[in-house]
Design an enzyme around this catalytic site. Structure first.
Site, PDB file in Angstrom:
ATOM      1  N   GLU A  87      11.014  -0.868  -5.627  1.00 48.68           N
ATOM      2  CA  GLU A  87      11.041  -0.671  -4.168  1.00 48.68           C
ATOM      3  C   GLU A  87       9.656  -0.962  -3.580  1.00 48.68           C
ATOM      4  O   GLU A  87       9.085  -0.148  -2.852  1.00 48.68           O
ATOM      5  CB  GLU A  87      11.534   0.738  -3.818  1.00 48.68           C
ATOM      6  CG  GLU A  87      12.959   0.964  -4.289  1.00 48.68           C
ATOM      7  CD  GLU A  87      13.628   2.224  -3.742  1.00 48.68           C
ATOM      8  OE1 GLU A  87      12.975   3.012  -3.033  1.00 48.68           O
ATOM      9  OE2 GLU A  87      14.826   2.399  -4.014  1.00 48.68           O
ATOM     10  N   GLU A  91      19.738   0.917  -9.143  1.00 46.35           N
ATOM     11  CA  GLU A  91      19.798   2.293  -8.610  1.00 46.35           C
ATOM     12  C   GLU A  91      20.992   2.361  -7.679  1.00 46.35           C
ATOM     13  O   GLU A  91      21.034   1.657  -6.654  1.00 46.35           O
ATOM     14  CB  GLU A  91      18.515   2.668  -7.863  1.00 46.35           C
ATOM     15  CG  GLU A  91      17.366   2.999  -8.773  1.00 46.35           C
ATOM     16  CD  GLU A  91      16.166   3.588  -8.032  1.00 46.35           C
ATOM     17  OE1 GLU A  91      16.374   4.324  -7.041  1.00 46.35           O
ATOM     18  OE2 GLU A  91      15.033   3.288  -8.452  1.00 46.35           O
TER      19      GLU A  91
END
Ligand code: AHR
Length: 543
Positions: free
Chosen positions: A213, A347
Site C-alpha cells: 500500500e 488482502e
C-alpha cells in the site's frame, strides 16, 4: 467473457398455494402464533460441460496473510518453546495441524503496513531487539517470531513464503541483504550467519512483495515515485537459491490498487504501463490488489449479533469484488494482453468493528456463517477470473479480521471461513469449468442479490467438482444440474450451514457452524440437490 457464467436473473415469486395462504390468514385472524413455514424451494437449472475447461485454478488463490498484528503471530502461531501449550520449536501444534488440512499454499508476511517498518535484523539470532509496533496498538514487539521462525512455521504447514520487503522506511540494501541471508548457498558472511542461527541450507522464497500500500501506509507515494523505487528493489533484491534459478523462480509482486476510484485506476495504469516498457534489468510478475468488505469506514458493522439486513448489506458489498477484478484486469489487458502479470489479491476479507473489550489496534472480530458465505462468493469470483487472478491472501490467518482460526491461550477454534477453505481444497490446481446457471434473486429491502452462486472444476484425476452457495437465508434452493458428457451415478460431499446468519463457533461451542456430509440425488441423468438456506455446498459428481 469466454468463461463467464451465464446468469439469468429471474425473479420468481415464492408462491404459497391459495390453500396455504387461506389457512395462514385464518390462523392470523384467530390470533394464533404461527411459525412461518419453509417456503417452496425454487428450482434452479444449472449446467456444466466438463470437456470445456478454462484456466487452471492456481492453488495460490487459497493463500493466507499473517501480519505482525495483535495476536496473529504471537499467541496465534508463536507461543515459544517453553510454553505449556504443545508446540514444536515454539510453534503451536494445534494450529499447524489445522492449517495442514486446508493445504495453505503460501503465507504473506510480515505485513501489511507493518512490513514497511520492519527491519529483519531485529528478528534473527539469540539477542532479539525489542521494538514497538506503531501501526497496531503501539505495543512492544519482542521480535521472537522472526525470519527463522516464519520459515520453520511454513515448513511445518507445507506452505511457500511470500515475503514483503520494507520499501517504505527501509533501504534497497537492507532488503537485498535479507534475501542474500535467506537464499544464498555460497559461503558468504550472511550465509554463515544464517547457518550459525540454525539453518545451513538456503531457504526458498516463492514470492517477493515490493512494498505494501505504498499509496498510503507504505509511504503515501505517487505512482511515479513508487515505480522508480519499485524498479530499484526489483533489480537488487535477488533470490540466489540454486533451486530457484531456472525453474521455480521467485515471482515479484508490485503494489497495485486499493479500490475502484480514479486514483486506483491511475495507479494500475501507471504500474502496468511501466511494466510494458520494462527492460532486462527489472521485472514484475504480479500486481497486488487490496479490497476489504467493510460496508462503511471506519469498520462498524458488528461481526456477531446482527440480523438479515446486515447479512444482505455485507454480501452486496462483497460482490463488488467482481467489478473491481474486471476493472483492473481490463487495464492490465491493455498493457499485458498475454496475462504474464498476475492480479494478486493479497488482502481481502471482511473487516468489522473490533469486538468490545478488545484492543482496537488488534483488529479482533468474530467469524460467522455470513463470513463463510462471503468467503465462498469471493473464491468463486477469483476462480471465474483464474486466467488473471492467480493468487489471493485472505486477511488474516489467525485471530485478526476474517480469520481461519481463533485462539485463546491453550484453546483453539476453527471458524466458518476455515471450513469453506477446507471444503474448497479440491479446487486447488483443478481446471475451471464454466457454469450456466439461473441464479434467481434474493431480496432484502432494496437489496437484490443473485440467490445462488456456483463454480465447477475438473481435477487432475478427472473428478468433477461443484461448489454451490445458496445466499438466500430463508429458502432452500433446489438445483437441477446437468453434466454434459457424463452419466452421473452419484454425487456427494459436504454442506455448511447453521441456524442463524450470525451463528458462530466459540471456544465453548466450537461446532456450531461445521460441515455435514451431503448426498445429492441422481435422477434421469441429472444431479438434484436441495441446498439449505444460507449454505455452502461442495460435491463431486461420480460416473
Ligand atoms: O490487514 C490490515 C491492514 O490493512 C494491512 O496492514 C494494510 O495493508 C491494510 O490497510
Amino acid at each position: 467473457m469466454l468463461f463467464e457464467r451465464v446468469r439469468e436473473l429471474r425473479v420468481k415469486e415464492a408462491g404459497y398455494s391459495h390453500l396455504v395462504r387461506g389457512l395462514l390468514c385464518a390462523l392470523v385472524l384467530a390470533g394464533a402464533t404461527i411459525a412461518v413455514p419453509v417456503l417452496n424451494a425454487q428450482k434452479v437449472q444449472l449446467s456444466i460441460d466438463p470437456s470445456k475447461t478454462g484456466a487452471k485454478i492456481d492453488r495460490n488463490l487459497f493463500g493466507q496473510f499473517a501480519e505482525d498484528l495483535g495476536h496473529g503471530l504471537y499467541e496465534g502461531i508463536w507461543v515459544g518453546p517453553d510454553s505449556a501449550i504443545p508446540n514444536t520449536r515454539g510453534i503451536r501444534n494445534d494450529v499447524v495441524d489445522a492449517l495442514k488440512q486446508i493445504k495453505v499454499p503460501n503465507v504473506r508476511w510480515p505485513g501489511g503496513c507493518f512490513a514497511d517498518e520492519y527491519h529483519w535484523r531485529n528478528g534473527i539470532g539469540p539477542q532479539r531487539v525489542v521494538t514497538l509496533n506503531p501501526n497496531w496498538g503501539g505495543v512492544l514487539d519482542t521480535n521472537a517470531f522472526g525470519t527463522h521462525e516464519f520459515m520453520d512455521f511454513l515448513e511445518q504447514i507445507g506452505a511457500e513464503a511470500y515475503v514483503s520487503v520494507n520499501l517504505g522506511s527501509g533501504t534497497p540494501r537492507e532488503a537485498a541483504e535479507w534475501f542474500e541471508y535467506l537464499t544464498t548457498a555460497q559461503p558468504t558472511t550472511l550465509a554463515k550467519e544464517r547457518a550459525t542461527n540454525g539453518h545451513q541450507a538456503p531457504y526458498k522464497v516463492g514470492y517477493l512483495g515490493l512494498g505494501n500500500e505504498s499509496w498510503d501506509c507504505g509511504g503515501n507515494m505517487t505512482p511515479d515515485y513508487y515505480i522508480s523505487q519499485m524498479k530499484i528493489y526489483s533489480r537488487f533484491v535477488r533470490n540466489f537459491n540454486p533451486d530457484q534459478q531456472d525453474k521455480n523462480q521467485m515471482l515479484k509482486i508490485a503494489v497495485g490498487p486499493g479500490g475502484a476510484e480514479p486514483r486506483w485506476t491511475e495507479w494500475t495504469e501507471a504500474v502496468m504501463k511501466a511494466y510494458q516498457a520494462h527492460t532486462w534489468s527489472w521485472d514484475i510478475n504480479g500486481l497486488s490488489m487490496h479490497s476489504y468488505t467493510v460496508g462503511k469506514w471506519p469498520p462498524s458493522y458488528a461481526s456477531v449479533g446482527f440480523g438479515e439486513t446486515e447479512y444482505a448489506q455485507i454480501l452486496k458489498h462483497t460482490l463488488d469484488m467482481e467489478d473491481l477484478v474486471k476493472k483492473h484486469s481490463a487495464i492490465m489487458d491493455k498493457y499485458d494482453p498475454q496475462k504474464k502479470v498476475a492480479l494478486v489479491i493479497d488482502e481481502w476479507g471482511a473487516w468489522y468493528a473490533p469486538l468490545p473489550g478488545s484492543n482496537p489496534g488488534f483488529l479482533v472480530q468474530q467469524n460467522s456463517l455470513r463470513d463463510a458465505v462471503l468467503a465462498a462468493l469471493n473464491l468463486n469470483i477469483f476462480a471465474r477470473h483464474a486466467d488473471r487472478v492467480r493468487m489471493s491472501n485472505i486477511a488474516q490467518m489467525i485471530n485478526v479480521l476474517q480469520a481461519m482460526i481463533m485462539t485463546d491461550k491453550e484453546k483453539m477454534v476453527l471458524t466458518p471461513t476455515y471450513h469453506v477453505y477446507k471444503m474448497y481444497v479440491p479446487f486447488q490446481e483443478a481446471n475451471f469449468v464454466p457454469v450456466a446457471l439461473e441464479a434467481g434473486t434474493y431480496k432484502n429491502g432494496d437489496i437484490s442479490l443473485p440467490r445462488v452462486d456456483a463454480i465447477a472444476a475438473k481435477d487432475a484425476a478427472g473428478n468433477v467438482w461443484l461448489a454451490i452457495t445458496n445466499v438466500d437465508p430463508n429458502q432452500p434452493a433446489e438445483i437441477e444440474a446437468s453434466v454434459t458428457g457424463i452419466a452421473p451415478k452419484s454425487a456427494s460431499g459436504e454442506t455448511l450451514t447453521a441456524p442463524k446468519v450470525d451463528s458462530v463457533n466459540t471456544f465453548d461451542a466450537p461446532n456450531g457452524v461445521a460441515p455435514k456430509p451431503f448426498t445429492a440425488k441422481v435422477e434421469g441423468g441429472k444431479v438434484m440437490l436441495t441446498l439449505e438456506p444460507k449454505s455452502v455446498t461442495v460435491i463431486s459428481v461420480k460416473e
